[in-house]
Design a protein around this motif. Structure first.
Motif, PDB file in Angstrom:
ATOM      1  N   GLU A  60      17.281  96.028  40.329  1.00 21.40           N
ATOM      2  CA  GLU A  60      17.606  96.637  41.634  1.00 21.40           C
ATOM      3  C   GLU A  60      18.935  97.456  41.443  1.00 21.40           C
ATOM      4  O   GLU A  60      19.139  98.587  42.170  1.00 21.40           O
ATOM      5  N   ASP A  61      19.774  97.070  40.747  1.00 20.90           N
ATOM      6  CA  ASP A  61      21.433  97.344  40.652  1.00 20.90           C
ATOM      7  C   ASP A  61      21.664  98.255  39.392  1.00 20.90           C
ATOM      8  O   ASP A  61      22.421  99.263  39.670  1.00 20.90           O
ATOM      9  N   SER A  62      20.610  98.134  38.322  1.00 20.29           N
ATOM     10  CA  SER A  62      20.945  98.846  37.039  1.00 20.29           C
ATOM     11  C   SER A  62      19.811  99.112  36.544  1.00 20.29           C
ATOM     12  O   SER A  62      19.160  98.030  36.286  1.00 20.29           O
ATOM     13  N   LEU A  63      19.267 100.044  35.946  1.00 22.98           N
ATOM     14  CA  LEU A  63      18.143 100.031  35.179  1.00 22.98           C
ATOM     15  C   LEU A  63      18.526 100.164  33.752  1.00 22.98           C
ATOM     16  O   LEU A  63      17.373 100.000  32.945  1.00 22.98           O
ATOM     17  N   TRP A  64      19.761  99.899  33.497  1.00 18.56           N
ATOM     18  CA  TRP A  64      20.111 100.234  31.939  1.00 18.56           C
ATOM     19  C   TRP A  64      20.496  98.790  31.290  1.00 18.56           C
ATOM     20  O   TRP A  64      20.932  97.776  31.914  1.00 18.56           O
ATOM     21  N   ALA A  65      20.256  98.819  30.071  1.00 21.66           N
ATOM     22  CA  ALA A  65      20.654  97.816  29.137  1.00 21.66           C
ATOM     23  C   ALA A  65      22.015  98.166  28.134  1.00 21.66           C
ATOM     24  O   ALA A  65      22.334  97.302  27.637  1.00 21.66           O
ATOM     25  N   ILE A  87      16.158 100.934  45.910  1.00 20.89           N
ATOM     26  CA  ILE A  87      16.978 101.999  45.577  1.00 20.89           C
ATOM     27  C   ILE A  87      16.264 102.998  44.557  1.00 20.89           C
ATOM     28  O   ILE A  87      15.987 104.021  44.412  1.00 20.89           O
ATOM     29  N   HIS A  88      15.680 102.366  43.448  1.00 21.29           N
ATOM     30  CA  HIS A  88      15.252 102.859  42.120  1.00 21.29           C
ATOM     31  C   HIS A  88      13.881 103.112  42.515  1.00 21.29           C
ATOM     32  O   HIS A  88      13.152 102.180  43.224  1.00 21.29           O
ATOM     33  N   PRO A 125       9.110 100.734  49.201  1.00 23.38           N
ATOM     34  CA  PRO A 125       9.528  99.483  49.779  1.00 23.38           C
ATOM     35  C   PRO A 125       8.596  98.928  50.739  1.00 23.38           C
ATOM     36  O   PRO A 125       8.200  99.744  51.733  1.00 23.38           O
ATOM     37  N   ASP A 126       8.321  97.810  50.897  1.00 22.42           N
ATOM     38  CA  ASP A 126       7.280  97.153  52.003  1.00 22.42           C
ATOM     39  C   ASP A 126       8.042  95.873  52.303  1.00 22.42           C
ATOM     40  O   ASP A 126       8.069  94.831  51.633  1.00 22.42           O
ATOM     41  N   GLN A 127       8.170  95.679  53.803  1.00 19.29           N
ATOM     42  CA  GLN A 127       8.976  94.670  54.163  1.00 19.29           C
ATOM     43  C   GLN A 127       7.925  93.614  54.894  1.00 19.29           C
ATOM     44  O   GLN A 127       8.520  93.242  55.955  1.00 19.29           O
TER      45      GLN A 127
END
Length: 310
Positions: free
Chosen positions: A258-263, A17-18, A60-62
């Motif tokens: 993957e879900d959040s870039l934040w702290a 996603i990011h 992304p690379d699968q």
């Protein structure tokens, strides 16, 4: 005194996603992804949820070739449970998304439980400058994409991987996905304990209000009784809030870039391990203990060979 409950931390280290322009800390190369996974495991993650990326531009690379060096490096350094995505990217076919898990036959693989809109385009309001042309194009194209996971697609993933002893992280983004999973469970096509990852806060799925967390938990309780293990992930700013709520309610948690870039508000996480440490503090502050990889294997009835490959 009764034994302290063990909480499984999953860390999703890079996802699809990011994009690389959003954070300099997002792992892109195989070495970066593997190192991030091992560091997350050392911080307390029992499971690492794995995607791969093109090392040149981060898309992304699968392909199995992209996953091979990631898996090899992790196996040599850690006994963490490796969970290979079959979600890949909403812009891929199910056959493309299935390739790495079909090749490596892991202990655990993710499985999305229904088709859905998957709106990433609001991120264009936050990010205007991208290093690679594909980044803005992908976000814009999500206005007109359906993340396709039909009953036929789901059955195909189950049939392809189930015979090798791979079990699943069932990703449920809305109430209907729980009912879809109930169909496969009722028909005996998947067996408990079901590892259900309820997903909150992605546009196209359920929101991230506490009422919505409670709603999915109540629905899962009604549908599956005691034959499931509940975990949560919250997107973006909802990540730690929803993790804290679920841990207090008897659930397990997922964090990661993957879900959040934040702290924290306005503060990028410098690593996946930083988010694992944050959620570990929450878990231990509740008087609970973090599960080891082997404890997670026992709770989820995994194959237990400690390897991505059968």
């Amino acid at each position: 005194m009764s034994q302290t409950r063990k909480v499984i931390i999953t860390c999703a280290v890079t996802g699809s996603i990011h994009t690389p322009s959003m954070s300099a800390h997002l792992p892109v190369s195989a070495v970066e992804i593997a190192d991030a996974a091992v560091e997350a495991a050392e911080a307390g993650a029992a499971i690492v949820h794995l995607h791969a990326r093109n090392p040149l531009d981060g898309r992304p690379d699968q392909s199995a070739e992209a996953f091979a060096p990631i898996i090899d490096r992790i196996e040599k350094r850690s006994d963490v449970v490796m969970n290979i995505t079959t979600g890949g990217s909403p812009f891929m076919t199910v056959e493309q998304r299935l390739r790495p898990a079909a090749h490596f036959k892991p202990e655990l693989a993710s499985l999305n439980m229904g088709s859905m809109n998957f709106g990433l385009f609001p991120m264009l309001e936050r990010y205007q400058h991208f290093r690679h042309p594909w980044e803005a194009r992908m976000l814009a194209d999500s206005r007109d994409v359906v993340f396709k996971n039909t009953y036929q697609d789901i059955a195909h993933v189950i049939e392809t991987l189930g015979g090798h002893g791979t079990r699943f992280e069932f990703e449920c983004y809305d109430t209907a996905h729980l009912h879809n999973l109930h169909y496969f469970w009722r028909e005996g096509l998947v067996k408990g304990p079901l590892f259900i990852q309820t997903v909150f806060g992605l546009l196209g799925g359920i929101g991230s209000h506490p009422d919505e967390v409670l709603h999915l938990k109540r629905t899962a309780d009604r549908l599956f009784g005691t034959d499931y293990v509940w975990s949560v992930l919250g997107a973006g700013a909802a990540q730690l809030r929803i993790a804290a709520m679920a841990a207090a309610m008897g659930g397990h948690v997922r964090v990661g870039l993957e879900d959040s870039l934040w702290a924290g508000p306005g503060r990028l996480a410098k690593s996946n391990a930083e988010q694992v440490v944050q959620v570990r503090h929450i878990i231990e502050g509740l008087g609970l203990e973090v599960a080891t990889p082997d404890e997670a294997r026992a709770l989820l009835a995994l194959r237990g060979d400690g390897s991505a490959a059968a």
